[in-house]
Design an enzyme around this catalytic site. Sequence first.
Site, PDB file in Angstrom:
ATOM      1  N   TYR A 158      -5.340 -94.682  20.731  1.00 41.64           N
ATOM      2  CA  TYR A 158      -4.415 -94.347  22.123  1.00 41.64           C
ATOM      3  C   TYR A 158      -5.176 -93.174  22.729  1.00 41.64           C
ATOM      4  O   TYR A 158      -4.591 -92.661  24.049  1.00 41.64           O
ATOM      5  CB  TYR A 158      -3.104 -93.892  22.206  1.00 41.64           C
ATOM      6  CG  TYR A 158      -2.258 -95.420  21.399  1.00 41.64           C
ATOM      7  CD1 TYR A 158      -2.134 -96.637  22.223  1.00 41.64           C
ATOM      8  CD2 TYR A 158      -1.879 -95.326  20.257  1.00 41.64           C
ATOM      9  CE1 TYR A 158      -1.491 -97.645  21.998  1.00 41.64           C
ATOM     10  CE2 TYR A 158      -1.140 -96.427  19.679  1.00 41.64           C
ATOM     11  CZ  TYR A 158      -0.852 -97.718  20.592  1.00 41.64           C
ATOM     12  OH  TYR A 158      -0.225 -98.822  19.985  1.00 41.64           O
ATOM     13  N   HIS A 213      -2.415 -94.346  29.572  1.00 36.70           N
ATOM     14  CA  HIS A 213      -0.996 -93.877  29.112  1.00 36.70           C
ATOM     15  C   HIS A 213      -0.872 -92.709  28.692  1.00 36.70           C
ATOM     16  O   HIS A 213       0.284 -92.270  28.409  1.00 36.70           O
ATOM     17  CB  HIS A 213      -0.576 -95.080  28.455  1.00 36.70           C
ATOM     18  CG  HIS A 213       0.876 -95.631  28.576  1.00 36.70           C
ATOM     19  ND1 HIS A 213       1.652 -95.565  29.974  1.00 36.70           N
ATOM     20  CD2 HIS A 213       1.689 -96.162  27.886  1.00 36.70           C
ATOM     21  CE1 HIS A 213       2.546 -96.015  29.679  1.00 36.70           C
ATOM     22  NE2 HIS A 213       3.011 -96.328  28.421  1.00 36.70           N
ATOM     23  N   ASN A 254       7.869 -94.954  23.654  1.00 33.06           N
ATOM     24  CA  ASN A 254       9.317 -95.720  24.153  1.00 33.06           C
ATOM     25  C   ASN A 254      10.395 -95.061  23.524  1.00 33.06           C
ATOM     26  O   ASN A 254      11.700 -95.378  23.866  1.00 33.06           O
ATOM     27  CB  ASN A 254       9.268 -97.134  23.682  1.00 33.06           C
ATOM     28  CG  ASN A 254       8.419 -98.003  24.296  1.00 33.06           C
ATOM     29  OD1 ASN A 254       7.558 -97.826  25.089  1.00 33.06           O
ATOM     30  ND2 ASN A 254       8.137 -99.178  23.931  1.00 33.06           N
ATOM     31  N   ASP A 279       1.958 -90.896  33.396  1.00 34.09           N
ATOM     32  CA  ASP A 279       0.981 -91.716  33.984  1.00 34.09           C
ATOM     33  C   ASP A 279       1.819 -92.508  35.054  1.00 34.09           C
ATOM     34  O   ASP A 279       3.081 -92.728  34.863  1.00 34.09           O
ATOM     35  CB  ASP A 279       0.276 -92.525  33.206  1.00 34.09           C
ATOM     36  CG  ASP A 279       1.170 -93.591  32.466  1.00 34.09           C
ATOM     37  OD1 ASP A 279       1.920 -93.446  31.805  1.00 34.09           O
ATOM     38  OD2 ASP A 279       1.000 -94.815  32.648  1.00 34.09           O
ATOM     39  N   ASN A 314       8.678 -96.771  30.212  1.00 34.17           N
ATOM     40  CA  ASN A 314       9.498 -96.921  29.018  1.00 34.17           C
ATOM     41  C   ASN A 314       9.741 -95.616  28.496  1.00 34.17           C
ATOM     42  O   ASN A 314      10.908 -95.201  28.078  1.00 34.17           O
ATOM     43  CB  ASN A 314       8.978 -97.839  28.051  1.00 34.17           C
ATOM     44  CG  ASN A 314       8.987 -99.256  28.294  1.00 34.17           C
ATOM     45  OD1 ASN A 314       9.919 -99.876  28.979  1.00 34.17           O
ATOM     46  ND2 ASN A 314       8.149-100.147  27.733  1.00 34.17           N
TER      47      ASN A 314
END
Length: 208
Positions: free
Chosen positions: A36, A41, A87, A112, A133
């Site tokens: 990631y 994100h 989340n 973002d 989320n």
Amino acid sequence: MLSVLKKLFYKEEKKIQKDPMKKYLVVGLGNIGPKYQDTRHNIGFQILDALAKEENLTFETQKLGDLATLKHKGRMLLLLKPNTYMNLSGKAVRYWQNKEKILPENILIITDDINLPFGALRLKAKGSAGGHNGLKDIETQLSTSTYARFRFGVGAEFSKGRQVDYVLGTWNPDEASAMPERLQKGTALIKSFATAGLAHTMNIFNGK
């Protein structure tokens, strides 16, 4: 002389720690792990990493996240990268707000936003989660949507049904080449939020 300067430094540090008006919690949202690292994100992590590099700070892994402390013009900024995954970001925000006794108005969440063109900066005092989320969980954990959020535009260059792939994708070459300047703007916004206040910072940076 050096011992006198040290005493003054620690005296000032204690004053900041005891004054809730001068303590800020700046939270960059993202997901942990190499896969990631450079995704859209994870712009929250990227902006805090840029600020830490700018100020020669080192993040340390603590409860529910990686933390660094920035002292800037009489303010203390706690920079937090939650390790709870996106989340469940609210759990880390609530824990560090309570532990450090941060006033709600001194919380800044970096995230973002696909509704803004790439690189656009938008600071707001409150707002809806907008389907994000991480923001949803923060609102649930804090029982309010009244906290400052710094949205970084990532654009919406994806076809129907491919939003997840897009935000979890990496920057294209043009975006990557523009990132250093955009990250610098983002770190300046954070410092301004803590020193010049929300309204002034919005006037200076929004849309820039």
